[in-house]
Write a protein that holds these residues in place. Structure first.
Motif, PDB file in Angstrom:
ATOM      1  N   ALA A  83      20.295  11.733  32.659  1.00 65.99           N
ATOM      2  CA  ALA A  83      20.802  10.665  31.765  1.00 65.99           C
ATOM      3  C   ALA A  83      22.250  10.205  31.935  1.00 65.99           C
ATOM      4  O   ALA A  83      22.644   9.093  31.939  1.00 65.99           O
ATOM      5  N   ARG A 116      23.189   8.275  35.171  1.00 63.45           N
ATOM      6  CA  ARG A 116      22.341   6.822  35.472  1.00 63.45           C
ATOM      7  C   ARG A 116      23.215   5.776  36.041  1.00 63.45           C
ATOM      8  O   ARG A 116      22.897   5.200  37.019  1.00 63.45           O
ATOM      9  N   TRP A 157      13.781   1.188  37.159  1.00 58.52           N
ATOM     10  CA  TRP A 157      14.005   2.447  36.264  1.00 58.52           C
ATOM     11  C   TRP A 157      12.455   2.520  35.604  1.00 58.52           C
ATOM     12  O   TRP A 157      12.016   1.528  34.882  1.00 58.52           O
ATOM     13  N   LYS A 166      10.302   7.853  29.435  1.00 62.80           N
ATOM     14  CA  LYS A 166      10.982   8.972  29.991  1.00 62.80           C
ATOM     15  C   LYS A 166      10.384  10.153  29.992  1.00 62.80           C
ATOM     16  O   LYS A 166       9.592  10.436  29.351  1.00 62.80           O
ATOM     17  N   GLU A 224      16.299  10.356  33.604  1.00 59.22           N
ATOM     18  CA  GLU A 224      16.118   8.890  34.119  1.00 59.22           C
ATOM     19  C   GLU A 224      15.287   8.999  35.695  1.00 59.22           C
ATOM     20  O   GLU A 224      15.331  10.062  36.102  1.00 59.22           O
TER      21      GLU A 224
END
Length: 224
Positions: A133, A136, A163, A167, A176
């Motif tokens: 994360a 990203r 994306w 999650k 991610e």
């Protein structure tokens, strides 16, 4: 802008890589499923078969939102859809049906761009990039920096990514996932990209990921 659904359907029966033809009963169920999904969403759906493991099928389509799709999942139409596959698809376990979404419309191509959809290619690269994360923004910055290298190699086919909305967790931390689709003449054509000089710069994105998965999809003969 619509978002994209990716549903993976694992067949209960093995399909040989050397003879990936699907049973007629599966083709019929997929054809009906496509009609049901398009009527519910109002958008196009396409269905593909993995080249590496032909027993894995992929439904890819568009919805106004993930919520709109989730409402459909509770509707009688979806129960009818699932019943079509009750004898052909694994629904539970590590190799069970999975559904998730990307925050991008993977199908639409601007007519003025001169490009074609990656999904019209004989071999469609389906690349999953697993990103922590906190990396990203750095990952997407680097990807945008090198994206043109891949685009030059695959022209006139569009390179499109998005994306994952839902999650996953890895080692107790949320991560991610960036999914990238690009089109090639064949799997060998894709593998040859790694032997080109520009790839040396493109592979810099590997420094921003925790791992990645590369598979290839193809259109299923007999489906509209």
């Amino acid at each position: 802008m619509p978002i994209s659904e990716i549903t993976v359907l694992p067949l209960t029966q093995a399909i040989a890589k050397g003879n990936p033809t699907l049973p007629e009963s599966v083709i019929q169920s997929l054809t009906e499923a496509k009609v049901i999904c398009e009527a519910a969403s109002g958008y196009a759906f396409r269905i593909f078969q993995q080249i590496e493991d032909p027993s894995l099928l992929y439904i890819i389509g568009l919805w106004d939102s993930a919520d709109a799709h989730n409402i459909f999942l509770s509707a009688p139409e979806n129960q009818k859809l699932l019943s079509l596959f009750k004898n052909n698809i694994n629904f539970e376990g590590d190799r069970g049906l999975t559904t998730w979404h990307l925050d991008e419309d993977v199908f639409t191509v601007d007519p003025s761009s001169g490009l074609k959809s990656a999904f019209t290619a004989p071999a469609i690269s389906y690349n999953r990039h697993f990103v922590s994360a906190d990396k990203r923004e750095a990952f997407i910055s680097k990807f945008l920096d090198v994206k043109g290298i891949l685009e030059d190699y695959t022209k006139p086919l569009k390179v499109i990514g998005g994306w994952r909305i839902e999650k996953e967790e890895a080692n107790g931390k949320e991560r991610e996932e960036w999914v990238l689709f690009s089109g090639f003449n064949s799997v060998d054509h894709h593998m040859a990209f790694a032997k080109t000089e520009p790839f040396e710069k493109y592979k810099q994105i590997a420094g921003f990921v925790e791992g990645f998965e590369v598979r290839h999809l193809k259109a299923i003969e007999g489906l509209p």
